[in-house]
Scaffold this active site. Sequence first.
Site, PDB file in Angstrom:
ATOM      1  N   LEU A 171      11.259  16.893 -38.114  1.00 40.63           N
ATOM      2  CA  LEU A 171      10.875  16.187 -39.341  1.00 40.63           C
ATOM      3  C   LEU A 171      10.278  17.141 -40.380  1.00 40.63           C
ATOM      4  O   LEU A 171       9.803  16.700 -41.430  1.00 40.63           O
ATOM      5  CB  LEU A 171       9.883  15.065 -39.017  1.00 40.63           C
ATOM      6  CG  LEU A 171      10.392  14.042 -37.976  1.00 40.63           C
ATOM      7  CD1 LEU A 171       9.316  13.021 -37.651  1.00 40.63           C
ATOM      8  CD2 LEU A 171      11.639  13.330 -38.492  1.00 40.63           C
ATOM      9  N   PRO A 176       5.096  13.964 -36.521  1.00 36.26           N
ATOM     10  CA  PRO A 176       5.186  14.567 -35.188  1.00 36.26           C
ATOM     11  C   PRO A 176       5.568  16.047 -35.274  1.00 36.26           C
ATOM     12  O   PRO A 176       6.403  16.425 -36.098  1.00 36.26           O
ATOM     13  CB  PRO A 176       6.293  13.760 -34.494  1.00 36.26           C
ATOM     14  CG  PRO A 176       6.326  12.457 -35.227  1.00 36.26           C
ATOM     15  CD  PRO A 176       5.946  12.766 -36.644  1.00 36.26           C
ATOM     16  N   VAL A 177       4.903  16.872 -34.448  1.00 37.87           N
ATOM     17  CA  VAL A 177       5.132  18.324 -34.473  1.00 37.87           C
ATOM     18  C   VAL A 177       6.349  18.658 -33.605  1.00 37.87           C
ATOM     19  O   VAL A 177       6.552  18.057 -32.552  1.00 37.87           O
ATOM     20  CB  VAL A 177       3.869  19.063 -33.974  1.00 37.87           C
ATOM     21  CG1 VAL A 177       4.102  20.564 -33.870  1.00 37.87           C
ATOM     22  CG2 VAL A 177       2.702  18.771 -34.914  1.00 37.87           C
ATOM     23  N   LYS A 186      10.712  14.922 -43.628  1.00 37.80           N
ATOM     24  CA  LYS A 186      12.129  14.801 -44.024  1.00 37.80           C
ATOM     25  C   LYS A 186      12.956  14.273 -42.857  1.00 37.80           C
ATOM     26  O   LYS A 186      12.580  14.397 -41.685  1.00 37.80           O
ATOM     27  CB  LYS A 186      12.708  16.141 -44.481  1.00 37.80           C
ATOM     28  CG  LYS A 186      12.663  17.295 -43.454  1.00 37.80           C
ATOM     29  CD  LYS A 186      13.906  17.472 -42.619  1.00 37.80           C
ATOM     30  CE  LYS A 186      13.830  18.730 -41.735  1.00 37.80           C
ATOM     31  NZ  LYS A 186      14.479  18.630 -40.446  1.00 37.80           N
ATOM     32  N   ASP A 211      13.335  25.577 -44.821  1.00 35.40           N
ATOM     33  CA  ASP A 211      13.260  24.192 -45.305  1.00 35.40           C
ATOM     34  C   ASP A 211      12.330  24.030 -46.512  1.00 35.40           C
ATOM     35  O   ASP A 211      12.326  22.977 -47.143  1.00 35.40           O
ATOM     36  CB  ASP A 211      12.720  23.266 -44.195  1.00 35.40           C
ATOM     37  CG  ASP A 211      13.827  22.797 -43.273  1.00 35.40           C
ATOM     38  OD1 ASP A 211      15.003  22.854 -43.670  1.00 35.40           O
ATOM     39  OD2 ASP A 211      13.502  22.355 -42.152  1.00 35.40           O
ATOM     40  N   GLY A 227       7.585  19.088 -40.583  1.00 37.54           N
ATOM     41  CA  GLY A 227       6.164  19.017 -40.944  1.00 37.54           C
ATOM     42  C   GLY A 227       5.574  20.338 -41.428  1.00 37.54           C
ATOM     43  O   GLY A 227       4.838  20.357 -42.420  1.00 37.54           O
ATOM     44  N   GLY A 228       5.889  21.424 -40.752  1.00 41.08           N
ATOM     45  CA  GLY A 228       5.332  22.731 -41.123  1.00 41.08           C
ATOM     46  C   GLY A 228       5.794  23.152 -42.507  1.00 41.08           C
ATOM     47  O   GLY A 228       4.998  23.584 -43.345  1.00 41.08           O
ATOM     48  N   SER A 229       7.092  23.005 -42.769  1.00 38.34           N
ATOM     49  CA  SER A 229       7.637  23.377 -44.080  1.00 38.34           C
ATOM     50  C   SER A 229       7.095  22.464 -45.177  1.00 38.34           C
ATOM     51  O   SER A 229       6.805  22.917 -46.288  1.00 38.34           O
ATOM     52  CB  SER A 229       9.170  23.276 -44.064  1.00 38.34           C
ATOM     53  OG  SER A 229       9.697  24.078 -43.053  1.00 38.34           O
TER      54      SER A 229
HETATM   55  P1  ATP Z   1      12.161  21.886 -38.413  1.00 36.28           P
HETATM   56  O1  ATP Z   1      12.848  20.567 -38.367  1.00 36.28           O
HETATM   57  O2  ATP Z   1      11.896  22.393 -39.817  1.00 36.28           O
HETATM   58  O3  ATP Z   1      12.734  22.930 -37.509  1.00 36.28           O
HETATM   59  P2  ATP Z   1      10.036  20.745 -36.861  1.00 36.28           P
HETATM   60  O4  ATP Z   1       9.702  19.507 -37.600  1.00 36.28           O
HETATM   61  O5  ATP Z   1      10.908  20.597 -35.661  1.00 36.28           O
HETATM   62  O6  ATP Z   1      10.670  21.752 -37.882  1.00 36.28           O
HETATM   63  P3  ATP Z   1       7.310  21.567 -37.131  1.00 36.28           P
HETATM   64  O7  ATP Z   1       6.555  20.310 -36.891  1.00 36.28           O
HETATM   65  O8  ATP Z   1       7.449  22.030 -38.531  1.00 36.28           O
HETATM   66  O9  ATP Z   1       8.735  21.492 -36.437  1.00 36.28           O
HETATM   67  O10 ATP Z   1       6.609  22.708 -36.227  1.00 36.28           O
HETATM   68  C1  ATP Z   1       7.283  23.877 -35.857  1.00 36.28           C
HETATM   69  C2  ATP Z   1       6.270  24.920 -35.388  1.00 36.28           C
HETATM   70  O11 ATP Z   1       5.480  25.343 -36.488  1.00 36.28           O
HETATM   71  C3  ATP Z   1       5.298  24.419 -34.328  1.00 36.28           C
HETATM   72  O12 ATP Z   1       5.327  25.311 -33.241  1.00 36.28           O
HETATM   73  C4  ATP Z   1       3.928  24.445 -35.000  1.00 36.28           C
HETATM   74  O13 ATP Z   1       2.904  24.840 -34.138  1.00 36.28           O
HETATM   75  C5  ATP Z   1       4.107  25.469 -36.124  1.00 36.28           C
HETATM   76  N1  ATP Z   1       3.300  25.183 -37.333  1.00 36.28           N
HETATM   77  C6  ATP Z   1       2.704  26.088 -38.110  1.00 36.28           C
HETATM   78  N2  ATP Z   1       2.081  25.512 -39.146  1.00 36.28           N
HETATM   79  C7  ATP Z   1       2.286  24.193 -39.049  1.00 36.28           C
HETATM   80  C8  ATP Z   1       1.890  23.072 -39.834  1.00 36.28           C
HETATM   81  N3  ATP Z   1       1.152  23.200 -40.946  1.00 36.28           N
HETATM   82  N4  ATP Z   1       2.321  21.857 -39.433  1.00 36.28           N
HETATM   83  C9  ATP Z   1       3.089  21.730 -38.324  1.00 36.28           C
HETATM   84  N5  ATP Z   1       3.465  22.751 -37.538  1.00 36.28           N
HETATM   85  C10 ATP Z   1       3.091  23.982 -37.894  1.00 36.28           C
END
Ligand code: ATP
Length: 289
Positions: free
Chosen positions: A100, A95-96, A11, A137, A102-104
Amino acid sequence: MKQFQFNSYAKLNLFLDILGQRADGYHTLCMVNTRISLHDRITIQFISSNDVLIMVDHPSVPSDERNTAHKAAVCFLEQSRQDTGVRIVIEKQIPVEGGLGGGSANAATVLQALNQLFDYPLSDEELRHIGEGIGADVPFFLAKGCCLLGGVGEQVLESYFWDEETIPCYAVLCSPQESVSTKKAYQLWDESASKIHRSPQELIAALQEKRFDRLPEYLFNSFEPVIYEAYPSIQNVYNIFCEISPTKPLLSGSGSNLFSLTTDLKEAKRVVQELKKSGFDASCWECLF
Ligand code: ATP
């Protein structure tokens, strides 16, 4: 054994205003989110034991019960009383800790995928309830189209989507080396003296009128000043992105990814090339309205 594959889309926050803070410490938000074509790949296989096994190809994503896909699968199997286990393989492209989602996204994809594979034992409302417990999210990722979100991000207030073809809108994504944890970003916001706010009305009107060419004018993110001040390397990416892109870039979520929008694919590709020449990781994706 048979395998089932699903895309789990990233997203972008087209609009993110931090409105305040609840007594429990969570921040109240007004957001407008869209999915983009950048996605992780999720493969699901049924296994004979009652376990949920996760395999993930990213070093900073856990493969145990902390993984959002694991949480989603456990909750789904328990609530729908399935007497089976699953093996879930996650190929990360999103990207983690990049803002974006990714986890949600992965949690929502697993919930919808399992519900489909078991022939819909749970209602949309039950899935939404499980999702909300995993992350604020997740309800957005379970909903359709581009959404106006409230509460702490978990309330889907309105959705904008079109069944007919619309003019495509492209997102140029630039991923800085440095990542930002959401927790740290909120700490910076809490400590900041200069809190900026805006109304989402113009952005929503442009969306409703399908004037995607006008969206760049109305993009907004409350986190921008605090993140740029605390992370000079991200500020530097933003400055160069501003010089290269005819439309103003924006930070997504709490960062660190930045994006700009355009309806001109040639222009989007040119911006990607220029960003790459400047040494940045850049790519072009389509908004999935
Ligand atoms: P947001 O914008 O929703 O705050 P983000 O995109 O910044 O999230 P994510 O990539 O969702 O962050 O990762 C946040 C944390 O969730 C990381 O520390 C990661 O290790 C953990 N995590 C747990 N499960 C997952 C998954 N399936 N994919 C990515 N990260 C995950």
